[in-house]
Design an enzyme around this catalytic site. Structure first.
Site, PDB file in Angstrom:
ATOM      1  N   HIS A 138       0.938  -1.138   0.031  1.00 48.13           N
ATOM      2  CA  HIS A 138       0.099   0.080   0.086  1.00 48.13           C
ATOM      3  C   HIS A 138       1.034   1.222  -0.079  1.00 48.13           C
ATOM      4  O   HIS A 138       0.746   2.204  -0.989  1.00 48.13           O
ATOM      5  CB  HIS A 138      -0.899   0.235   1.152  1.00 48.13           C
ATOM      6  CG  HIS A 138      -1.752   1.293   1.398  1.00 48.13           C
ATOM      7  ND1 HIS A 138      -3.164   1.392   0.839  1.00 48.13           N
ATOM      8  CD2 HIS A 138      -1.537   2.511   1.916  1.00 48.13           C
ATOM      9  CE1 HIS A 138      -3.594   2.690   1.332  1.00 48.13           C
ATOM     10  NE2 HIS A 138      -2.451   3.297   1.885  1.00 48.13           N
ATOM     11  N   GLU A 139       1.811   1.397   0.866  1.00 47.17           N
ATOM     12  CA  GLU A 139       2.814   2.465   1.087  1.00 47.17           C
ATOM     13  C   GLU A 139       3.514   2.541  -0.362  1.00 47.17           C
ATOM     14  O   GLU A 139       3.907   3.560  -0.910  1.00 47.17           O
ATOM     15  CB  GLU A 139       3.581   2.375   2.094  1.00 47.17           C
ATOM     16  CG  GLU A 139       2.913   1.950   3.346  1.00 47.17           C
ATOM     17  CD  GLU A 139       1.938   3.386   3.626  1.00 47.17           C
ATOM     18  OE1 GLU A 139       2.341   4.544   3.057  1.00 47.17           O
ATOM     19  OE2 GLU A 139       0.925   3.144   4.237  1.00 47.17           O
ATOM     20  N   HIS A 142       1.416   4.336  -3.294  1.00 49.94           N
ATOM     21  CA  HIS A 142       1.841   5.839  -2.783  1.00 49.94           C
ATOM     22  C   HIS A 142       2.875   6.322  -3.600  1.00 49.94           C
ATOM     23  O   HIS A 142       2.748   7.438  -4.233  1.00 49.94           O
ATOM     24  CB  HIS A 142       1.611   6.260  -1.347  1.00 49.94           C
ATOM     25  CG  HIS A 142       0.394   5.880  -0.601  1.00 49.94           C
ATOM     26  ND1 HIS A 142      -0.781   6.763  -0.985  1.00 49.94           N
ATOM     27  CD2 HIS A 142      -0.110   5.636   0.537  1.00 49.94           C
ATOM     28  CE1 HIS A 142      -1.793   6.445  -0.283  1.00 49.94           C
ATOM     29  NE2 HIS A 142      -1.321   5.894   0.620  1.00 49.94           N
ATOM     30  N   GLU A 207      -6.300   7.169  -0.911  1.00 46.56           N
ATOM     31  CA  GLU A 207      -6.308   5.758  -0.064  1.00 46.56           C
ATOM     32  C   GLU A 207      -6.884   4.553  -0.930  1.00 46.56           C
ATOM     33  O   GLU A 207      -6.312   3.551  -0.782  1.00 46.56           O
ATOM     34  CB  GLU A 207      -6.933   6.023   1.047  1.00 46.56           C
ATOM     35  CG  GLU A 207      -6.034   6.954   2.192  1.00 46.56           C
ATOM     36  CD  GLU A 207      -4.688   6.578   2.610  1.00 46.56           C
ATOM     37  OE1 GLU A 207      -4.521   5.267   2.488  1.00 46.56           O
ATOM     38  OE2 GLU A 207      -3.770   7.437   2.323  1.00 46.56           O
TER      39      GLU A 207
END
Length: 289
Positions: A138-139, A142, A207
């Site tokens: 997930h990071e 980003h 997100e």
């Protein structure tokens, strides 16, 4: 990995930056009225913007009490991030760890080559292997989406405007300066409110985009959904003092810290329930594909 550009996110980032640039022009105009000079506020905001761009990652890590760690200290964490970075077609970011019971993670850095992925010891103690991979992916999503840089730049203008709204009255003692100061404070208030809402709208969408990106990187949407449930549940067990200390990083965390009642429009993240629901739907699509 079949990575598809999220044009919805790209469009929202471009639109947000365009509107914030327009606000920037208005803001400089208001400060010109306040200072009686055009060049000084332009140089001041330009200088702060450059400092924010180049040093925001270090400031974010310092505010969290996070430090960069080498592979000897956290070999498993480094191996995971290196493997996931290869799957995401990214250069391996720097790795940082914050010694706190708050289970969370965030990414920072102005571009892919200067990125840092930070996790807390509380997160490492809370998740199993697949869940941890989901959070790290997930990071990395980003970073791949470049939304960390956009959020960093966008938050700067809001911070300066809020500072003037809060402390500008200190400079209104002189009657000759009173009216310009009031104008500057009112415009700063408008800039802060609009930028506040723009940043939060962008933050909520990014997100969802990072959740989808994590599912593509790992191929396991259910693992991230499980991680979100675990983190959300563990957050209630963290002492309130710890939560208050970390609350200012909410916009960058994978799950925000709940500090009292916050309206939906002011939230930096979609609800955990909605994110999990979308991940479950994505999991079904990937199974039938």
């Amino acid at each position: 990995m079949d990575w598809k550009t999220d044009w919805g996110l790209r469009g929202r980032m471009a639109f947000t930056m365009f509107l914030l640039f327009a606000l920037y022009v208005v803001f400089v105009g208001a400060l010109t009225v306040y200072f009686g000079d055009f060049l000084f506020p332009l140089i001041m905001l330009g200088g702060f913007s450059l400092a924010q761009y180049f040093f925001s990652d270090k400031l974010a890590l310092r505010s969290m009490g996070a430090r960069e760690v080498d592979p000897d200290e956290y070999p498993d964490l480094h191996r995971r991030i290196e493997r996931l970075s290869q799957q995401a077609d990214l250069p391996k970011p720097k790795v940082a760890v914050a010694n706190t019971r708050v289970p969370n993670a965030f990414a920072t850095g102005r571009n892919k080559k200067n990125a840092t992925v930070a996790v807390t010891t509380g997160l490492l103690d809370s998740l199993d292997e697949d869940e941890l991979d989901g959070v790290l992916a997930h990071e990395l999503a980003h970073v791949k989406n470049r939304d960390v840089m956009v959020m960093t730049i966008a938050s700067f203008l809001s911070t300066i405007a809020f500072f003037i709204v809060r402390w500008g009255w200190l400079f209104s003692g002189d009657n000759r300066q009173g009216a310009p100061v009031i104008v500057a404070i009112l415009v700063s208030l408008l800039v802060w409110v609009v930028s506040f809402l723009l940043i939060r709208a962008l933050s909520r969408y990014r997100e969802y985009s990072a959740d989808r990106g994590a599912a593509l990187i790992t191929g396991k949407p259910g693992a991230l959904a499980s991680a979100l449930m675990t983190i959300d549940g563990r957050m209630d067990k963290v002492p309130k003092e710890d939560l208050r200390e970390e609350a200012e990083m909410n916009a960058f965390f994978i799950i925000p810290i709940k500090a009292g009642f916050v309206g939906k429009i002011a939230s930096t993240h979609p609800s955990t329930e909605n994110r999990i629901e979308k991940l479950r739907e994505l999991e079904k699509e990937m199974e039938t594909a």
